[in-house]
Design a protein around this motif. Structure first.
Motif, PDB file in Angstrom:
ATOM      1  N   LYS A  10      -4.660   6.090  -1.843  1.00 22.12           N
ATOM      2  CA  LYS A  10      -5.020   4.941  -1.007  1.00 22.12           C
ATOM      3  C   LYS A  10      -6.073   4.066  -1.681  1.00 22.12           C
ATOM      4  O   LYS A  10      -5.970   2.833  -1.685  1.00 22.12           O
ATOM      5  CB  LYS A  10      -5.531   5.414   0.361  1.00 22.12           C
ATOM      6  N   ASP A  11      -7.090   4.695  -2.256  1.00 19.08           N
ATOM      7  CA  ASP A  11      -8.129   3.937  -2.953  1.00 19.08           C
ATOM      8  C   ASP A  11      -7.545   3.189  -4.150  1.00 19.08           C
ATOM      9  O   ASP A  11      -7.891   2.031  -4.399  1.00 19.08           O
ATOM     10  CB  ASP A  11      -9.254   4.859  -3.429  1.00 19.08           C
ATOM     11  N   PHE A  12      -6.683   3.863  -4.892  1.00 25.97           N
ATOM     12  CA  PHE A  12      -6.060   3.222  -6.051  1.00 25.97           C
ATOM     13  C   PHE A  12      -5.245   2.019  -5.605  1.00 25.97           C
ATOM     14  O   PHE A  12      -5.353   0.931  -6.192  1.00 25.97           O
ATOM     15  CB  PHE A  12      -5.156   4.202  -6.806  1.00 25.97           C
ATOM     16  N   ALA A  13      -4.431   2.210  -4.568  1.00 20.67           N
ATOM     17  CA  ALA A  13      -3.568   1.119  -4.087  1.00 20.67           C
ATOM     18  C   ALA A  13      -4.386  -0.092  -3.672  1.00 20.67           C
ATOM     19  O   ALA A  13      -4.059  -1.234  -4.022  1.00 20.67           O
ATOM     20  CB  ALA A  13      -2.703   1.606  -2.925  1.00 20.67           C
ATOM     21  N   GLY A  14      -5.475   0.141  -2.935  1.00 18.62           N
ATOM     22  CA  GLY A  14      -6.308  -0.966  -2.473  1.00 18.62           C
ATOM     23  C   GLY A  14      -6.924  -1.738  -3.624  1.00 18.62           C
ATOM     24  O   GLY A  14      -6.893  -2.979  -3.652  1.00 18.62           O
TER      25      GLY A  14
ATOM     26  N   TYR B 210       0.849  -1.204   0.000  1.00 20.30           N
ATOM     27  CA  TYR B 210       0.000   0.000   0.000  1.00 20.30           C
ATOM     28  C   TYR B 210       0.881   1.250   0.000  1.00 20.30           C
ATOM     29  O   TYR B 210       0.700   2.154  -0.834  1.00 20.30           O
ATOM     30  CB  TYR B 210      -0.875   0.026   1.252  1.00 20.30           C
ATOM     31  N   LYS B 211       1.813   1.293   0.938  1.00 19.86           N
ATOM     32  CA  LYS B 211       2.659   2.474   1.092  1.00 19.86           C
ATOM     33  C   LYS B 211       3.494   2.730  -0.156  1.00 19.86           C
ATOM     34  O   LYS B 211       3.622   3.876  -0.607  1.00 19.86           O
ATOM     35  CB  LYS B 211       3.567   2.323   2.314  1.00 19.86           C
TER      36      LYS B 211
ATOM     37  N   ASP C 264       3.139   6.034  -2.378  1.00 21.22           N
ATOM     38  CA  ASP C 264       4.293   6.920  -2.536  1.00 21.22           C
ATOM     39  C   ASP C 264       4.566   7.209  -4.008  1.00 21.22           C
ATOM     40  O   ASP C 264       4.882   8.349  -4.386  1.00 21.22           O
ATOM     41  CB  ASP C 264       5.540   6.302  -1.892  1.00 21.22           C
ATOM     42  N   VAL C 265       4.451   6.167  -4.840  1.00 19.70           N
ATOM     43  CA  VAL C 265       4.670   6.353  -6.281  1.00 19.70           C
ATOM     44  C   VAL C 265       3.636   7.314  -6.855  1.00 19.70           C
ATOM     45  O   VAL C 265       3.968   8.222  -7.637  1.00 19.70           O
ATOM     46  CB  VAL C 265       4.601   4.998  -7.031  1.00 19.70           C
ATOM     47  N   ILE C 266       2.391   7.147  -6.454  1.00 16.04           N
ATOM     48  CA  ILE C 266       1.321   8.008  -6.969  1.00 16.04           C
ATOM     49  C   ILE C 266       1.503   9.455  -6.510  1.00 16.04           C
ATOM     50  O   ILE C 266       1.391  10.395  -7.301  1.00 16.04           O
ATOM     51  CB  ILE C 266      -0.060   7.470  -6.534  1.00 16.04           C
TER      52      ILE C 266
END
Length: 203
Positions: A161-165, A138-139, A143-145
């Motif tokens: 956060k939504d994208f990562a999930g 997730y982190k 971080d990349v985004i």
């Protein structure tokens, strides 16, 4: 790596050897499916020697997970470092997981997914390891985004956060379909959708 090995004590080398030899077995067969005989056969060591380095099978399994997750994460990190654009960094996840059948590290599947499924209600320590691994991913993705937004490579207002999930769930879901069915079209569809997700946030 050779220098690190040279600095290790004999006991540390034996412990590392046990981890390296058993990590693929735990990833393929799981904690419950891996027996002490499997560990003995893989290492060529006696039961006494194994227990001289680890207190229990649980300890071997926990160390094996760290090894497996560390190897996959290191590969992703190295490939990301070679990509200057944030969008291409995100695509590394899709490239790595879509090619898992050709990667020795992942012949048993994704270590995070395997451990999460098996240990959900049965092994608290392994479950905690899987949770930590997912939080780490997730982190990294967030971080990349965020960096991509700052650099003008990713759209302003993107919810990292939504994208990562959703991205992690999509990849792991695709991996699960491939592993259970033995067919790749579910994973290929997930990768295609992942590419669309990345395209949608590209500035």
């Amino acid at each position: 790596m050779k220098n690190d090995n040279a600095m290790m004590t004999k006991a540390e080398k034996t412990k590392q050897y046990i981890i390296e030899r058993t990590a693929p077995i735990f990833n393929r067969k799981g904690f419950a499916g891996t027996s002490m005989n499997d560990i003995i056969e893989a290492t060529g060591l006696t039961k006494g020697s194994i227990y001289g380095n680890f207190d229990s099978k649980d300890d071997v399994a926990l160390a094996a997970f760290d090894y497996n997750f560390g190897a996959v994460s290191s590969m992703i990190r190295i490939r990301m470092a070679a990509k200057p654009h944030s969008v291409d960094k995100l695509k590394v996840y899709l490239t790595v997981f879509s090619d898992f059948v050709n990667l020795p590290l992942m012949h048993g599947g994704c270590p995070v997914l395997n451990t999460a499924i098996e240990s959900d209600d049965t092994h608290g320590q392994l479950r905690a390891k899987a949770v930590g691994a997912i939080e780490n991913w997730y982190k990294n993705i967030e971080d990349v985004i965020k960096h991509g937004v700052d650099m003008g490579q990713i759209k302003q207002g993107t919810n990292a956060k939504d994208f990562a999930g959703a991205f992690i769930a999509l990849i792991e879901g695709g991996m699960m379909l491939a592993k259970v069915t033995g067919k790749m079209h579910g994973l290929k569809a997930a990768v295609k959708q992942g590419e669309k997700m990345i395209g949608d946030i590209t500035a």
